[in-house]
Design a protein around this motif. Structure first.
Motif, short mmCIF file in Angstrom:
data_model
loop_
_atom_site.label_atom_id
_atom_site.label_comp_id
_atom_site.label_asym_id
_atom_site.label_seq_id
_atom_site.Cartn_x
_atom_site.Cartn_y
_atom_site.Cartn_z
N PHE A 32 4.12 3.80 0.61
CA PHE A 32 4.53 2.59 -0.11
C PHE A 32 3.42 1.54 -0.13
N TYR A 33 2.53 1.61 0.86
CA TYR A 33 1.51 0.59 0.96
C TYR A 33 0.28 0.87 0.09
N ILE A 34 -0.05 2.16 -0.06
CA ILE A 34 -1.28 2.53 -0.78
C ILE A 34 -1.43 1.86 -2.15
N PRO A 35 -0.37 1.88 -3.00
CA PRO A 35 -0.58 1.26 -4.31
C PRO A 35 -1.04 -0.19 -4.25
N SER A 36 -0.56 -0.94 -3.27
CA SER A 36 -0.94 -2.36 -3.24
C SER A 36 -2.39 -2.54 -2.81
N ILE A 37 -2.92 -1.55 -2.09
CA ILE A 37 -4.33 -1.61 -1.68
C ILE A 37 -5.24 -1.24 -2.84
N LEU A 38 -4.80 -0.24 -3.63
CA LEU A 38 -5.64 0.23 -4.73
C LEU A 38 -5.34 -0.47 -6.03
N GLY A 39 -4.17 -1.14 -6.05
CA GLY A 39 -3.58 -1.58 -7.31
C GLY A 39 -4.46 -2.33 -8.27
N TRP A 87 4.91 -1.81 -8.80
CA TRP A 87 4.49 -0.61 -8.07
C TRP A 87 3.68 -1.01 -6.83
N PHE A 117 4.29 -3.24 -4.54
CA PHE A 117 5.07 -4.14 -3.69
C PHE A 117 4.72 -4.00 -2.21
N SER A 129 2.32 -4.70 -0.05
CA SER A 129 1.82 -5.74 0.85
C SER A 129 2.95 -6.69 1.24
N MET A 174 6.43 6.64 -6.16
CA MET A 174 5.26 5.83 -5.85
C MET A 174 3.96 6.63 -5.89
N LEU A 180 -0.56 8.86 -8.76
CA LEU A 180 -1.87 9.16 -8.19
C LEU A 180 -2.16 10.66 -8.22
N LEU A 197 -12.33 -3.29 0.40
CA LEU A 197 -11.35 -2.94 -0.63
C LEU A 197 -11.30 -3.97 -1.74
N ASN A 242 -12.19 -3.65 -5.74
CA ASN A 242 -11.21 -3.98 -6.76
C ASN A 242 -11.65 -5.11 -7.68
N LEU A 279 -12.19 5.86 -7.13
CA LEU A 279 -11.20 5.54 -6.10
C LEU A 279 -11.56 6.14 -4.75
N SER A 282 -12.50 3.74 -1.71
CA SER A 282 -11.38 2.95 -1.20
C SER A 282 -10.41 3.82 -0.41
N PHE A 317 -9.57 3.44 3.49
CA PHE A 317 -8.18 3.20 3.87
C PHE A 317 -7.70 4.26 4.85
N LEU A 363 -1.80 -11.42 5.18
CA LEU A 363 -2.71 -10.94 4.13
C LEU A 363 -1.98 -10.11 3.10
N SER A 364 -2.41 -10.24 1.86
CA SER A 364 -1.92 -9.34 0.84
C SER A 364 -3.04 -9.12 -0.14
N SER A 365 -2.90 -8.11 -0.95
CA SER A 365 -4.01 -7.83 -1.87
C SER A 365 -3.94 -8.75 -3.06
#
Lengths: 292, 275
Positions: free
Chosen positions: A112-119, A165, A167, A169, B17, B21, B201, B205, B250, B253, B257, B273-275
């Motif tokens: 669930f976390y990966i998309p927010s890192i790569l998003g 997608w 969400f 973070s 999700m 990918l 990261l 991005n 990709l 990253s 990660f 923190l958030s992206s």
């Protein structure tokens, strides 16, 4: 009376100030100066090359007559108002599920976390563009032939779905806050005959208030700045239905060479975001007072 | 047993999700026809030659060249961010000084500043210095603790370290800077790792900053070469090539990660923190 500074023995009262000098310089150079200069450039007619000519409040006045600006502001607000609540609800729901002593929690959490890192990586934005083409993956899977890109609602939906997608973070922040709530609270409530739903509204939600506030602010600020996705995926269209303020600023600056106007809009965006954040802050603060 | 619906729900959402990918990686090996005719991510037959073409990009330079460019931005930026954030956090967490309250309030305020609203004046500022189209506008701001969340995370962490550690150091003759370097830095290493990972990261991005500051194709970072390729391949041909380029883009990253994930998922919330 002389102010006393509580420092270790023998430490000069300006030592701390020396350490924060990088921040002071950074604030002056990369925040205060741009902020002030964007207001001043906003008062000029400027193409970015020849010297700016003072034009008073012209840019600010024309902003309110400018169809494109009003549209971009409305698009951005609509986008924010749909995206932020949905994202918060989804991330809280998933966090609640993951908090139920689940096995393989590490695997779920990572997925669930990966998309927010790569998003916001451009590679992901390009992938997303492919997913919603007329015979792309999404239409193949749900068995439709919706032309997402030619409808205003469809195009906005593509961008909202991309950000939804991501969400992860917000979910992580909720999950860590949920972990901090002592189990005793729930045990005590159970003894008093409190059901699960009641527990959620009477214990969990009030204790999460600060974290909800934090997530609202973070998501709001990043959504107000949306640029990458509409720029790459929809180009702002169709009929400017995904033309955000971020895109408007970029276009005015680099496409139409209206540096004065671009700066004025930047400045207004800053003031608008700050005002919204302050309003949230006051509302959240007042609720706290009421509870006491 | 009661939890079976929960597992079903979670697993279904996890598939939704992660599927895009998987599809991206699979589709990069497919032919253009297959990309748009089969929803299953596994290609009928693997066409590895597409990666060879993707590596050559649409310009005179290879992907390798653009990787090097990106790292030329990332490496100094990580170093600058580590040094400046640590110094500033140390100042706020351990010392009392004139104007501290005001400066701290200003600092908290800057964390909520929408970056896009200062990017145009910042661009104009750099254009006057003649440093556009170099990596300086992308790296040098990190030298001034401009990423408030990093400083905030460090302040929270340093405050949890007992002050007795510092005092012990002072008794042994350390000055304030030596206390930081020899005593606190070893303690805050986990946060420093998180800062490095996030800088990595986020720089991978970053799109708008390089788009504005860098104009020659030779100096493009990965994000800009991806945009250029997506624009120039357009709809209709070589779509697997642009997908393959995205996969290549990709890899750094995902690798970082994967290596760091255990360490930093736990530490993220320290600073919200958030992206």
């Amino acid at each position: 009376m002389k102010k006393i500074y509580h420092n270790p023995v023998g430490v000069w009262k300006y030592t701390g100030l020396m350490f924060v000098i990088p921040f002071i310089l950074g604030f002056l150079l990369f925040m205060l100066y741009p902020f002030v200069s964007s207001f001043i450039f906003g008062l000029t007619d400027y193409n970015g090359i020849s010297p700016p000519e003072f034009s008073g409040l012209d840019n600010y006045i024309s902003m309110f007559r400018d169809e494109d600006f009003r549209n971009a502001f409305a698009v951005t607000l609509k986008y924010v108002l749909i995206l932020v609540p949905l994202k918060l609800i989804i991330s809280l729901l998933v966090a609640l599920l993951l908090n139920m002593e689940i096995r393989f929690i590490g695997v779920y959490r990572t997925i669930f976390y990966i998309p927010s890192i790569l998003g916001s990586n451009l590679a992901i934005v390009i992938m997303w563009q492919f997913l919603f083409t007329e015979n792309g993956l999404v239409n193949q899977i749900i068995g439709t032939d919706i032309s997402w890109y030619s409808s205003p609602h469809g195009s906005l939906a593509i961008i909202i779905l991309l950000r939804l997608w991501e969400f992860g973070s917000a979910m992580i922040i909720f999950l860590n806050a949920l972990r901090d709530i002592p189990q005793e609270y729930y045990d005590a409530a159970k003894v008093d005959g409190c059901g699960k739903i009641r527990c959620f509204f009477s214990i969990t939600l009030p204790l999460l208030k600060n974290v909800i506030f934090l997530n609202v602010i973070l998501q709001f600020i990043s959504a107000m700045q949306e640029f990458n996705a509409p720029y790459m995926i929809t180009g702002g269209g169709p009929l400017k239905s995904t033309y955000t303020i971020g895109m408007l600023i970029y276009d005015e600056m680099f496409k139409y060479h209206n540096a004065g106007y671009a700066n004025a809009v930047s400045w207004v965006l800053f003031v608008a975001v700050t005002a919204f954040v302050l309003i949230f802050y006051v509302i959240a603060g007042r609720k706290k007072e009421n509870r006491k | 047993m009661k939890k079976i619906p929960v597992y079903i729900l979670l697993t279904a959402s996890a598939i939704v999700m992660i599927y895009p990918l998987l599809w991206l990686v699979g589709a990069s090996f497919k032919s253009n026809d297959e990309i748009f005719s089969s929803a299953w991510f596994m290609p009928g037959n693997f066409d590895f030659s597409v990666y060879e073409r993707a590596w050559r990009t649409v310009t005179a330079y290879s992907m390798g060249h653009y990787f090097v460019n990106t790292f030329k931005i990332i490496v100094p930026k990580i170093f600058f961010a580590l040094v400046s954030s640590t110094l500033v956090a140390y100042g706020f967490a351990r010392f009392d000084f004139p104007l501290k309250k005001l400066l701290y309030a200003v600092f908290m305020g800057t964390m909520f500043m929408p970056a896009i609203s200062v990017i145009m004046p910042t661009y104009l500022m750099w254009s006057k210095t003649g440093l556009l189209d170099t990596y300086i506008p992308l790296t040098v701001p990190a030298l001034f603790a401009t990423e408030g969340t990093f400083v905030f995370m460090l302040i929270q962490f340093i405050k949890r370290i007992p002050k007795e550690y510092d005092e012990a150091g002072r008794i042994d003759g350390c000055n304030s800077l030596q206390v930081l370097v020899y005593i606190l830095v070893p303690c805050i290493r986990p946060v420093l790792v998180s800062i490095s990972v996030f800088t990595f990261l986020w720089t991978m991005n970053d799109f708008l900053n390089p788009l504005i500051m860098i104009s020659s194709v030779e100096k493009y970072p990965l994000s800009l070469i991806l945009r250029l390729s997506a624009d120039s391949t357009g709809n209709g041909y070589e779509q697997n090539k642009i997908l393959a380029m995205s996969v290549i883009g990709l890899i750094p990253s995902i690798t970082v990660f994967a290596i760091a994930q255990k360490k930093f998922i736990g530490g993220i919330t320290a600073g919200g923190l958030s992206s």
